[in-house]
Design an enzyme around this catalytic site. Structure first.
Site, PDB file in Angstrom:
ATOM      1  N   PRO A  74      38.421  35.908  56.557  1.00  0.00           N
ATOM      2  CA  PRO A  74      37.446  34.810  56.476  1.00  0.00           C
ATOM      3  C   PRO A  74      36.584  34.714  57.731  1.00  0.00           C
ATOM      4  O   PRO A  74      35.565  34.023  57.731  1.00  0.00           O
ATOM      5  CB  PRO A  74      38.300  33.554  56.289  1.00  0.00           C
ATOM      6  CG  PRO A  74      39.706  33.955  56.402  1.00  0.00           C
ATOM      7  CD  PRO A  74      39.807  35.444  56.474  1.00  0.00           C
ATOM      8  N   GLU A 133      47.081  34.130  58.133  1.00  0.00           N
ATOM      9  CA  GLU A 133      47.724  33.733  59.387  1.00  0.00           C
ATOM     10  C   GLU A 133      47.340  34.708  60.484  1.00  0.00           C
ATOM     11  O   GLU A 133      47.286  34.356  61.648  1.00  0.00           O
ATOM     12  CB  GLU A 133      49.247  33.667  59.256  1.00  0.00           C
ATOM     13  CG  GLU A 133      49.752  32.617  58.275  1.00  0.00           C
ATOM     14  CD  GLU A 133      49.630  33.049  56.826  1.00  0.00           C
ATOM     15  OE1 GLU A 133      49.630  34.260  56.556  1.00  0.00           O
ATOM     16  OE2 GLU A 133      49.513  32.175  55.943  1.00  0.00           O
ATOM     17  N   ARG A 137      29.521  48.651  40.662  1.00  0.00           N
ATOM     18  CA  ARG A 137      28.393  48.511  39.735  1.00  0.00           C
ATOM     19  C   ARG A 137      27.102  49.105  40.302  1.00  0.00           C
ATOM     20  O   ARG A 137      26.146  49.276  39.571  1.00  0.00           O
ATOM     21  CB  ARG A 137      28.221  47.080  39.244  1.00  0.00           C
ATOM     22  CG  ARG A 137      28.226  46.021  40.308  1.00  0.00           C
ATOM     23  CD  ARG A 137      28.172  44.625  39.713  1.00  0.00           C
ATOM     24  NE  ARG A 137      26.932  44.370  39.016  1.00  0.00           N
ATOM     25  CZ  ARG A 137      26.788  44.251  37.711  1.00  0.00           C
ATOM     26  NH1 ARG A 137      27.832  44.344  36.927  1.00  0.00           N
ATOM     27  NH2 ARG A 137      25.612  44.037  37.185  1.00  0.00           N
ATOM     28  N   ASP A 168      19.801  42.140  38.315  1.00  0.00           N
ATOM     29  CA  ASP A 168      20.808  41.135  38.663  1.00  0.00           C
ATOM     30  C   ASP A 168      20.284  40.111  39.654  1.00  0.00           C
ATOM     31  O   ASP A 168      19.321  40.382  40.372  1.00  0.00           O
ATOM     32  CB  ASP A 168      22.009  41.809  39.349  1.00  0.00           C
ATOM     33  CG  ASP A 168      22.883  42.593  38.392  1.00  0.00           C
ATOM     34  OD1 ASP A 168      22.763  42.375  37.179  1.00  0.00           O
ATOM     35  OD2 ASP A 168      23.676  43.418  38.879  1.00  0.00           O
TER      36      ASP A 168
HETATM   37  N1  ADE Z   1      41.196  36.611  53.396  1.00  0.00           N
HETATM   38  C1  ADE Z   1      41.443  35.302  53.212  1.00  0.00           C
HETATM   39  N2  ADE Z   1      40.338  34.630  52.917  1.00  0.00           N
HETATM   40  C2  ADE Z   1      39.322  35.546  52.916  1.00  0.00           C
HETATM   41  C3  ADE Z   1      37.935  35.466  52.693  1.00  0.00           C
HETATM   42  N3  ADE Z   1      37.332  34.304  52.439  1.00  0.00           N
HETATM   43  N4  ADE Z   1      37.216  36.593  52.780  1.00  0.00           N
HETATM   44  C4  ADE Z   1      37.809  37.774  53.069  1.00  0.00           C
HETATM   45  N5  ADE Z   1      39.113  37.910  53.288  1.00  0.00           N
HETATM   46  C5  ADE Z   1      39.877  36.803  53.225  1.00  0.00           C
END
Ligand code: ADE
Length: 242
Positions: free
Chosen positions: A93, A120, A158, A173
């Site tokens: 994330p 984590e 794709r 798209d």
């Molecule tokens: N791992 C946990 N959440 C994630 C996300 N939003 N994007 C990529 N990998 C992740």
């Protein structure tokens, strides 16, 4: 294209249904040999007798942290299995947001190595040493990087030549360049039979057979919808690496 995935849940990348990448367009592309997806279990590179891949964080706190050594050994072993150099990607994330231009750039690579991390965390030292491109699929937290890897792989497949039944349909798209200025717009509404459903008719222009008029109507709809729902797309170009 060859895609290696390093994960503690290799079954999620199985070539057999009902795994997500075994059905529909990705399933067909795999069976046609357009993409080879190899999932490797990081656990197989653990050296202790319990096949441990994580441990408690120094400094305390909740959750576990992935160990350096199994991941490092797994990356090196998988990379050595093919002479084509792999572009390393860590799903996290905290990464660069995944956008269509970034997918387009990655679809040109001959080989990707995806590392599915866990939220984590992974010991920072192995991330620094591997120096992967870090990618996020959105500002929310998944339980692990596996589903993010599935999202990335699906979006990549794709774009591979031959993956879609109707060549060029990916150019229509959402987020594909849609104007001479290269703006990336949301898609327009689509309709099929019957002409009238629950008292609602298909727009006349789509029934008239005038392709230039249909194209102009579709572009208009894309612009209006984008202005309403995602005005940010009209004000700045989408960079693969913002
Ligand atoms: N791992 C946990 N959440 C994630 C996300 N939003 N994007 C990529 N990998 C992740």
């Amino acid at each position: 294209m060859r895609i290696d995935v390093l994960t503690t849940f290799p079954e999620l990348f199985s070539p057999d249904p009902p795994a997500a990448l075994a059905v529909s367009i990705p399933g067909r592309a795999r069976r046609a040999g357009l993409v080879q997806i190899n999932a490797t279990d990081i656990r197989a590179y653990a050296t202790d007798k319990h096949q441990k891949t994580d441990d408690r964080p120094f400094g305390g706190g909740p959750g576990m942290v992935m160990l350096c050594q199994p991941l490092w050994d797994a990356v090196n072993a998988v990379e050595a299995a093919d002479t084509t150099p792999a572009k390393r990607i860590l799903l996290t994330p905290q990464g660069t947001p995944l956008t269509q231009p970034l997918v387009e750039a990655l679809a040109k690579e001959p080989r990707l190595l995806l590392i599915a991390g866990h939220y984590e965390g992974i010991d920072e030292r192995v991330i620094e040493r591997l120096a992967p491109l870090e990618i996020s699929v959105g500002d929310y937290v998944l339980s692990g990087g596996e589903l993010a890897a599935v999202v990335l792989i699906d979006a990549l497949i794709r774009l591979l030549p031959g993956a879609l039944g109707d060549e060029g349909s990916n150019q229509a798209d959402s987020f594909s360049p849609a104007t001479p200025e290269g703006l990336r717009l949301l898609d327009c509404p689509h309709y099929t039979r019957p002409r009238e459903w629950m008292g609602v008719s298909v727009p006349d222009v789509l029934l008239g057979g005038d392709h230039a008029k249909v194209d102009a109507w579709r572009l208009d709809q894309k612009l209006a919808r984008t202005a309403r729902r995602r005005p940010d797309l009209l004000s700045r170009p989408m960079d693969p690496f913002p």
